[in-house]
Design an enzyme around this catalytic site. Structure first.
Site, PDB file in Angstrom:
ATOM      1  N   GLU A   1       0.866  -1.179   0.000  1.00  0.00           N
ATOM      2  CA  GLU A   1       0.000   0.000   0.000  1.00  0.00           C
ATOM      3  C   GLU A   1       0.898   1.222   0.000  1.00  0.00           C
ATOM      4  O   GLU A   1       1.655   1.455   0.952  1.00  0.00           O
ATOM      5  CB  GLU A   1      -0.929   0.036   1.205  1.00  0.00           C
ATOM      6  CG  GLU A   1      -1.960   1.152   1.045  1.00  0.00           C
ATOM      7  CD  GLU A   1      -2.632   1.555   2.322  1.00  0.00           C
ATOM      8  OE1 GLU A   1      -2.244   2.597   2.888  1.00  0.00           O
ATOM      9  OE2 GLU A   1      -3.536   0.824   2.747  1.00  0.00           O
TER      10      GLU A   1
ATOM     11  N   CYS B   1      -2.874   8.085   4.369  1.00  0.00           N
ATOM     12  CA  CYS B   1      -2.748   7.679   2.971  1.00  0.00           C
ATOM     13  C   CYS B   1      -4.036   7.890   2.191  1.00  0.00           C
ATOM     14  O   CYS B   1      -4.005   8.104   0.979  1.00  0.00           O
ATOM     15  CB  CYS B   1      -2.308   6.224   2.889  1.00  0.00           C
ATOM     16  SG  CYS B   1      -3.386   5.080   3.781  1.00  0.00           S
TER      17      CYS B   1
END
Length: 532
Positions: free
Chosen positions: A269, A303
């Protein structure tokens, strides 16, 4: 805490360390690091104040190799542990996290600088993830009957075997969620874990591991190493059977390349430059409030937070006015309670990046509608929630991830333009769409290039839907966490096919020509009756 009522946004000055972060707790946690007794030490500091926080032993490549050796031995018996026992351990861990959450909240704030409400979301997240995989792992991992090659004659079963020892590299921005959620799934799948958390927030990761052992995890199944990637990253990659990494796209590319050379799997990720689209029929007040929650949690160090905001021209002025007003009312500062809205950045390099992005934009003609400056009067790493307009492609903030409390507002003429501009990014992690018409919002969401898209919410709806996969497209990464994908990626699929009575070659006394005709006819019949 002293409130600075003259500041905009409203502010609170930095307190000292919380009472639960005691020398005894720090000693208990740092003793969990896999490192030699005479290891070199590294000192972290508290973002709120800059005062020293943790004195951590540093692991060497040899320490990492030793941790993997111990983990590999422990994993064999852990994989043989009945899944019901793994479930019981994980549910005890769930209860411990909720019961002892004050320790976790204090540690996260002390190490990361985020607000207590943002830290509490991590506690909620881990509670949900632990319960989900405890209750659903057996369903995902149990043997599955699969359709055999020949009806009635081929008995085919899919088995799921653990990878072995998983390396988890977790970041500093969400030190509990990112340290524990991926590890939970890997452990439930029967793997051992060797983890390298970011040094800045290692205490929170060590606290989580300590609780898992208190819940009953056998010795050496989960181990923690501390050190720079440039020092021990190679040892992690060389020994891992699978790599789980959360961090920058540049580092993710190197890990993907190294994993490919070793022919092991990796889940990554990575970065994001997430977009929010406000359609012309959106509820302006709700969308403005949603934008605040989309852009500024954890001081923008998230994020999936929003850094690009596209608003229909017909409602732009009203939306911007509402958004700016709400942003200016945010209370920025430090407090080990729920009294502030925006906390500190975590590291000096992050403050430098945020400052450079904003200053570069302003020097090239962008306008600051709110915020736009650091707040050293509050602490060394505070920066005001910032709204920019007039941002152009020649500005760094236009395309590059800031990872701070900064958002750029743009307007658009029609939906096709909004979607095209939202998709005009190498990243594709998260997005948000706002509309009074849910069906219209979902239709627009389906056209956005992102792994998760939220309608009338920023990111929590998709993130909290643990039964659904979460991850990025494009430069935002590979693989998914959550749901079936989040645990099956830590396993190897094995097919066991038992052929009974008759195989694929003609039986005695039947010529190859006759046999091929019989088999051809059988295939036609199976198609005609709808067999898959």
């Amino acid at each position: 805490m002293v409130t600075d009522h003259a500041a905009r946004p409203t502010a609170a000055r930095s307190p000292g360390l919380p009472r639960s972060v005691t020398p005894a707790l720090l000693k208990q946690l740092t003793a969990r690091v896999s490192a030699a007794p005479d290891a070199a030490r590294v000192t972290t500091s508290a973002p709120y104040t800059g005062v020293p926080l943790a004195d951590l032993p540093v692991s060497t490549p040899e320490d990492v190799e030793a941790a993997f050796a111990r983990a590999r031995t422990a994993q064999k018996s852990w994989a043989a542990t009945p899944i019901e026992e793994r479930k019981r351990i994980l549910l005890r861990y769930h209860d411990l996290v909720l019961t002892r959450q004050e320790e976790a909240l204090d540690l996260m704030q002390a190490e990361n600088g985020k607000t207590r409400r943002d830290a509490f979301l991590e506690v909620l997240d881990i509670g949900i993830v632990a319960r989900y995989y405890a209750r659903n792992a057996a369903k995902y991992l149990s043997p599955k009957r699969r359709r055999g090659a020949l009806p009635l004659l081929t008995h085919t079963t899919e088995l799921r075997r653990p990878k072995g020892v998983v390396a988890v590299v977790s970041p500093w921005n969400y030190p509990l969620s990112m340290a524990a959620s991926d590890t939970i799934a890997a452990l439930m799948a029967g793997n051992a874990v060797v983890q390298k958390p970011d040094t800045q927030t290692a205490l929170t990761a060590l606290w989580s591991m300590d609780l898992m052992y208190e819940a009953g995890l056998p010795t050496d199944v989960w181990q923690m190493v501390i050190g720079r990637g440039s020092s021990i990253g190679g040892a992690l990659m060389d020994n891992a059977d699978y790599m789980m990494f959360t961090g920058s796209t540049a580092t993710g590319r190197r890990i993907a390349s190294d994993a490919g050379k070793r022919l092991i799997g990796a889940s990554l990720e990575l970065g994001g430059k997430n977009a929010m689209i406000v359609l012309d029929d959106a509820d302006i007040e709700k969308a403005a409030e949603g934008a605040v929650h989309a852009c500024f949690p954890s001081a923008g160090q998230l994020c999936v937070s929003i850094e690009r905001l596209y608003v229909a021209e017909s409602i732009r002025d009203r939306f911007v006015a509402a958004f700016v007003a709400r942003t200016e009312r945010l209370k920025i500062g430090a407090a080990y309670d729920y009294s502030v809205d925006v906390g500190s950045l975590t590291t000096a390099p992050q403050l430098e990046t945020v400052t450079e992005h904003v200053d570069d934009a302003v020097s090239k003609g962008a306008t600051v509608l709110a915020g736009g400056k650091a707040r050293p009067d509050l602490g060394p790493l505070f920066y005001e929630p910032t709204i920019l307009t007039g941002v152009t492609p020649d500005m760094t903030v236009h395309d590059h991830e800031t990872f701070g409390p900064v958002v750029s507002v743009y307007s658009y003429r029609d939906v096709d333009e909004a979607i095209a501009r939202a998709n005009a990014s190498a990243y594709g992690l998260n997005a948000s769409v706002w509309s009074r018409n849910g069906a219209r919002g979902r239709a627009v969401a389906a056209r956005v290039h992102a792994g998760t898209v939220n309608v009338n919410e920023a990111f929590a709806a998709a993130w909290g839907s643990i039964d659904a996969p979460m991850g990025g497209m494009g430069d935002s990464g590979l693989g998914r966490r959550h749901g079936a994908d989040g645990i099956l990626k830590y396993t190897e699929a094995q097919t066991v096919a038992h052929q009974r009575l008759q195989g694929f070659y003609p039986p005695a006394g039947v010529s190859p020509d006759t046999w091929s005709g019989l088999m051809t006819g059988a295939l036609k019949v199976m198609k005609a009756i709808g067999m898959r």
